[in-house]
Design a protein around this motif. Structure first.
Motif, mmCIF file in Angstrom:
data_model
loop_
_atom_site.group_PDB
_atom_site.id
_atom_site.type_symbol
_atom_site.label_atom_id
_atom_site.label_comp_id
_atom_site.label_asym_id
_atom_site.label_seq_id
_atom_site.Cartn_x
_atom_site.Cartn_y
_atom_site.Cartn_z
ATOM 1 N N ARG A 167 0.832 -1.227 0.000
ATOM 2 C CA ARG A 167 0.000 0.000 0.000
ATOM 3 C C ARG A 167 0.858 1.266 0.000
ATOM 4 N N SER A 168 2.002 1.199 -0.708
ATOM 5 C CA SER A 168 2.857 2.392 -0.738
ATOM 6 C C SER A 168 2.199 3.478 -1.591
ATOM 7 N N SER A 191 1.059 -5.344 5.535
ATOM 8 C CA SER A 191 1.741 -6.206 6.504
ATOM 9 C C SER A 191 0.822 -6.659 7.645
HETATM 10 P P1 NDP Z 1 7.316 -0.110 0.244
HETATM 11 O O1 NDP Z 1 8.359 -0.694 1.134
HETATM 12 O O2 NDP Z 1 7.058 1.345 0.283
HETATM 13 O O3 NDP Z 1 5.933 -0.855 0.548
HETATM 14 C C1 NDP Z 1 5.866 -2.225 0.749
HETATM 15 C C2 NDP Z 1 4.469 -2.616 1.082
HETATM 16 O O4 NDP Z 1 4.454 -4.024 1.308
HETATM 17 C C3 NDP Z 1 3.930 -1.952 2.351
HETATM 18 O O5 NDP Z 1 2.632 -1.482 2.116
HETATM 19 C C4 NDP Z 1 3.946 -3.081 3.384
HETATM 20 O O6 NDP Z 1 2.873 -3.023 4.296
HETATM 21 C C5 NDP Z 1 3.733 -4.289 2.496
HETATM 22 N N1 NDP Z 1 4.245 -5.496 3.163
HETATM 23 C C6 NDP Z 1 5.441 -5.667 3.764
HETATM 24 N N2 NDP Z 1 5.536 -6.926 4.261
HETATM 25 C C7 NDP Z 1 4.376 -7.544 3.980
HETATM 26 C C8 NDP Z 1 3.863 -8.823 4.223
HETATM 27 N N3 NDP Z 1 4.574 -9.748 4.890
HETATM 28 N N4 NDP Z 1 2.613 -9.115 3.807
HETATM 29 C C9 NDP Z 1 1.876 -8.198 3.123
HETATM 30 N N5 NDP Z 1 2.325 -6.952 2.847
HETATM 31 C C10 NDP Z 1 3.550 -6.631 3.271
HETATM 32 O O7 NDP Z 1 7.680 -0.613 -1.220
HETATM 33 P P2 NDP Z 1 7.344 -0.007 -2.669
HETATM 34 O O8 NDP Z 1 5.882 0.001 -2.908
HETATM 35 O O9 NDP Z 1 8.122 1.220 -2.895
HETATM 36 O O10 NDP Z 1 8.014 -1.145 -3.570
HETATM 37 C C11 NDP Z 1 7.602 -2.493 -3.508
HETATM 38 C C12 NDP Z 1 8.533 -3.324 -4.375
HETATM 39 O O11 NDP Z 1 8.428 -2.893 -5.714
HETATM 40 C C13 NDP Z 1 10.015 -3.203 -4.013
HETATM 41 O O12 NDP Z 1 10.649 -4.427 -4.254
HETATM 42 C C14 NDP Z 1 10.528 -2.178 -4.993
HETATM 43 O O13 NDP Z 1 11.903 -2.338 -5.275
HETATM 44 C C15 NDP Z 1 9.696 -2.521 -6.203
HETATM 45 N N6 NDP Z 1 9.516 -1.400 -7.140
HETATM 46 C C16 NDP Z 1 9.743 -1.658 -8.448
HETATM 47 C C17 NDP Z 1 9.586 -0.677 -9.375
HETATM 48 C C18 NDP Z 1 9.813 -0.992 -10.796
HETATM 49 O O14 NDP Z 1 9.923 -0.099 -11.592
HETATM 50 N N7 NDP Z 1 9.855 -2.262 -11.178
HETATM 51 C C19 NDP Z 1 9.215 0.696 -8.981
HETATM 52 C C20 NDP Z 1 8.904 0.839 -7.581
HETATM 53 C C21 NDP Z 1 9.069 -0.184 -6.706
HETATM 54 P P3 NDP Z 1 2.739 -1.853 5.422
HETATM 55 O O15 NDP Z 1 2.213 -0.672 4.683
HETATM 56 O O16 NDP Z 1 1.765 -2.420 6.382
HETATM 57 O O17 NDP Z 1 4.104 -1.647 5.985
#
Ligand code: NDP
Length: 284
Positions: A167-168, A191
């Motif tokens: 949910r970023s 999470s």
């Molecule tokens: P963030 O770290 O901002 O967000 C991660 C999300 O995952 C949070 O909402 C978190 O929940 C959730 N999460 C973490 N652990 C769990 C779990 N065990 N179960 C369910 N949900 C979980 O990451 P981003 O959105 O910035 O990026 C996500 C991925 O995408 C990364 O690997 C990044 O490198 C990649 N990315 C790739 C791009 C591309 O161009 N291919 C561009 C941008 C990102 P909570 O909110 O509760 O903490």
């Protein structure tokens, strides 16, 4: 039958081809060269490499690009000044501040300083608000790329259950909003979600944007689902993998994006698309 691989490299190449023609047209017919201004603070290797590929892509499309590289110690006020300079530079139609910024700089202050008309990353609250109310805006690049990939598979989003894990502000929330605007029924997991596997299994469309290597396993995927793997994780030995166990998912999903070569190449293509759009809008 194993899942179809959704080839982000190929789709992004065809978007780049369309953009090259558009840029040529803008230059020839309107005397306008689209321009992107990039601010890079510090020496983070991943950020440096992202900025380099953005510069290279811009150049290959005929887009003017100007990158300002400043040391990590640069003050917030100085970064804001650079943003304001780009805001008033008529040669620059799109502005990108490479994130993350060093901890002494407030990211939101910098993003809020970008002219929303030049906010090609789509992170300014004006663009986020417009996205939520369904008005024309700059859509954040990774979510826009995800939708483009799904739509190019020919899969109808209307009425489908779409599950987004993550949910970023840059991926999870905007992609959920885009799916909703295309009439999917959307579940956003994070999470604290209680039974992630059960939620995921309801998804005709499953978008994984977490950042945890191979955490979505085959048993969490609905048979026939379209799986979009946004995660980029480096594992031991240096290999890049997604958030989905790709090999396992191949036997369950109907279509899946690989990592690398899926969502990644789309992000830069959509940034360039937004920049060209900003240049076109500057003529109006
Ligand atoms: P963030 O770290 O901002 O967000 C991660 C999300 O995952 C949070 O909402 C978190 O929940 C959730 N999460 C973490 N652990 C769990 C779990 N065990 N179960 C369910 N949900 C979980 O990451 P981003 O959105 O910035 O990026 C996500 C991925 O995408 C990364 O690997 C990044 O490198 C990649 N990315 C790739 C791009 C591309 O161009 N291919 C561009 C941008 C990102 P909570 O909110 O509760 O903490």
């Amino acid at each position: 039958m194993p899942a179809t691989i959704i080839d982000g490299k190929q789709v992004s190449a065809s978007i780049r081809e369309e953009l090259t023609a558009k840029v040529e047209g803008l230059k020839a017919e309107r005397g306008l060269t689209p321009g992107i201004g990039v601010v890079l603070v510090g020496e983070d290797p991943a950020s440096q490499s992202y900025v380099k590929s953005k510069e290279k892509t811009a150049e290959s499309l005929g887009i003017y690009s100007k990158t300002i590289r400043v040391p990590a110690e640069t003050s917030e006020e100085d970064v804001l000044r650079l943003v304001r300079e780009f805001n008033s530079d008529p040669k620059i139609h799109g502005i990108l501040v490479q994130l993350p910024l060093p901890p002494h700089i407030n990211e939101n202050s910098v993003i809020f300083a970008i002219d929303p008309k030049k906010d090609v990353d789509g992170f300014h609250p004006v663009n986020i608000g417009r996205l939520h109310i369904g008005e024309d805006c700059y859509v954040p690049c990774t979510p826009a790329g995800i939708i483009e990939l799904i739509e190019r598979t020919g899969v109808e989003l209307k009425g489908k259950n779409a599950v987004v894990v993550g949910r970023s502000n840059i991926v999870g929330k905007p992609v959920a909003m885009l799916l909703l605007s295309r009439h999917s029924t959307v579940t956003i997991c994070h999470s604290r979600t209680r039974d992630l596997a059960a939620e995921c299994r309801r998804g005709d469309i499953l978008v994984a944007a977490v950042g945890k290597a191979r955490m979505i396993t085959a048993d969490m995927i609905k048979p026939g689902a379209v799986v979009i793997d946004v995660g980029v994780n480096r594992i031991e030995g240096g290999k890049l993998v997604g958030d989905v166990d790709f090999e396992g998912a191949l036997d369950v999903a109907s279509a899946i994006t690989p990592v690398p070569g899926g969502v990644g190449p789309m992000t830069i293509a959509m940034l360039m698309k937004n920049t060209v759009l900003a240049a076109e809008r500057s003529l109006k």
